[in-house]
Scaffold this motif. Sequence first.
Motif, short mmCIF file in Angstrom:
data_model
loop_
_atom_site.label_atom_id
_atom_site.label_comp_id
_atom_site.label_asym_id
_atom_site.label_seq_id
_atom_site.Cartn_x
_atom_site.Cartn_y
_atom_site.Cartn_z
N ILE A 1 0.81 -1.30 -0.11
CA ILE A 1 0.08 0.04 -0.10
C ILE A 1 0.91 1.22 -0.07
O ILE A 1 0.61 2.16 -0.69
CB ILE A 1 -0.99 -0.06 1.15
N GLN A 2 1.85 1.30 0.72
CA GLN A 2 2.76 2.16 0.73
C GLN A 2 3.52 2.65 -0.53
O GLN A 2 3.73 3.90 -1.00
CB GLN A 2 3.90 2.28 1.72
N LYS B 1 0.96 8.93 -6.12
CA LYS B 1 1.47 10.55 -5.65
C LYS B 1 2.30 10.97 -7.03
O LYS B 1 2.15 12.38 -7.11
CB LYS B 1 2.19 10.60 -4.43
N SER B 2 3.11 10.00 -7.52
CA SER B 2 3.87 10.77 -8.48
C SER B 2 3.06 11.18 -9.83
O SER B 2 3.49 11.79 -10.70
CB SER B 2 4.94 9.55 -8.94
N GLN B 3 1.94 10.53 -9.98
CA GLN B 3 0.90 10.96 -10.76
C GLN B 3 -0.04 11.87 -10.49
O GLN B 3 -1.21 12.22 -11.43
CB GLN B 3 0.29 9.57 -11.49
N ASN B 4 0.00 12.33 -9.45
CA ASN B 4 -0.96 13.36 -8.79
C ASN B 4 -2.23 12.66 -8.74
O ASN B 4 -3.43 13.33 -9.17
CB ASN B 4 -1.09 14.50 -9.42
N ILE B 5 -2.46 11.39 -8.44
CA ILE B 5 -3.72 10.44 -8.63
C ILE B 5 -4.20 10.27 -7.08
O ILE B 5 -3.32 9.86 -6.41
CB ILE B 5 -3.62 9.49 -9.27
N PHE C 1 -6.24 7.51 -4.93
CA PHE C 1 -6.96 6.47 -5.15
C PHE C 1 -7.88 6.31 -4.01
O PHE C 1 -7.61 6.27 -2.66
CB PHE C 1 -5.98 5.28 -5.24
N LEU C 2 -9.18 6.12 -4.35
CA LEU C 2 -10.31 6.15 -3.23
C LEU C 2 -11.09 4.76 -3.55
O LEU C 2 -11.45 4.52 -4.61
CB LEU C 2 -11.26 7.16 -3.25
N GLY C 3 -10.92 3.82 -2.77
CA GLY C 3 -11.73 2.43 -2.83
C GLY C 3 -12.54 1.95 -1.82
O GLY C 3 -12.43 2.30 -0.47
N ILE C 4 -13.96 1.50 -2.21
CA ILE C 4 -14.89 0.94 -1.14
C ILE C 4 -14.56 -0.51 -1.44
O ILE C 4 -13.85 -1.31 -2.00
CB ILE C 4 -16.36 1.32 -1.88
N GLN D 1 -5.44 5.25 5.40
CA GLN D 1 -5.72 6.54 4.69
C GLN D 1 -4.32 7.40 4.86
O GLN D 1 -4.04 7.93 5.56
CB GLN D 1 -6.41 7.21 6.03
N LEU D 2 -3.84 7.03 3.71
CA LEU D 2 -2.64 7.67 3.38
C LEU D 2 -2.82 9.10 2.39
O LEU D 2 -4.10 9.24 2.00
CB LEU D 2 -1.47 6.67 2.55
N SER D 3 -1.90 9.67 2.24
CA SER D 3 -2.07 11.04 1.27
C SER D 3 -2.60 10.80 0.01
O SER D 3 -3.27 11.61 -0.55
CB SER D 3 -0.56 11.62 1.07
N ASN D 4 -2.26 9.50 -0.77
CA ASN D 4 -2.78 9.44 -2.30
C ASN D 4 -3.30 7.84 -2.22
O ASN D 4 -3.76 7.48 -3.43
CB ASN D 4 -1.55 9.51 -3.20
N PHE D 5 -3.71 7.26 -1.14
CA PHE D 5 -4.43 5.75 -1.28
C PHE D 5 -5.35 5.78 -0.03
O PHE D 5 -4.73 5.79 1.14
CB PHE D 5 -3.34 4.98 -1.35
N GLU D 6 -6.43 5.73 -0.26
CA GLU D 6 -7.38 5.58 0.91
C GLU D 6 -8.47 4.64 0.82
O GLU D 6 -9.02 4.77 -0.48
CB GLU D 6 -8.25 7.12 1.13
N LEU D 7 -8.74 3.97 1.78
CA LEU D 7 -9.95 3.02 1.53
C LEU D 7 -11.02 3.58 2.27
O LEU D 7 -10.91 3.81 3.60
CB LEU D 7 -9.47 1.78 1.97
#
Length: 232
Positions: A57-58, A65-69, A71-74, A91-97
């Motif tokens: 996940i990290q 983050k490198s692509q300014n994306i 990600f939000l996932g259910i 719940q990270l800067s660019n990856f969140e569930l």
Amino acid sequence: MKSLDKTKSIVFLGDHHGVWWELLWELENKKIRDCYVVSVGDCGMGFVDKKTELSRIQTLNDDFKSQNINFLGIRGNHDDPSYFTGDDRIQLSNFELIEDYSVCEYNSKLIQLIGGAVSIDRTGRTVGVSYWEDEGVVFNKEFCQKVDILVTHTAPSYCFPQQFNEMVYGWAREDAYLLEDLTDERAVMDEIFKLCSPSLHLYGHFHSSWTERVNGCVSKLLDINELWEYRE
């Protein structure tokens, strides 16, 4: 309520079952960046040990983050629910569930996200390893909100597909409660839709691509790895 950056587009993603390299390749190949990628479930969370999962996940967070994306996932039925709720929620800067019944605001539109579904092959899986008993939709009437867009993993009874296929009947021969549980789940989704009354609905789970208008709502089923950009 989570406010989304209206300068970024939203791209919805169908089930991908943890095949992250293919998603990253697709995003790069299609030059998709500077956006939100919203998964409709079955991210494949929890199929490896926790240490390995958190490390992956990290790495994904850094890639997005490198692509300014963002990600939000259910959660889908093929996800460990513990990663989506409570103190262990990712719940990270660019990856969140996303926890069930969360609401986001995007350019004055309200989006509610509700995960979960029944696995038709649950009798062939291992509890806590490839199947989680609390995988299904949890109906919380008081949390349902009137919204513009509803994102779910499964769908109401009147959305495609309306009938069970032979694969479902095959697993039902080994699972006495499967057909009943599947029917009840879609009835629950009917109730959720009455309360949320969206004009756009995104879902996955059924591994097909389909778009239809039902009762004034455009419902879009996303296929495996299908990417669809939301346009107002």
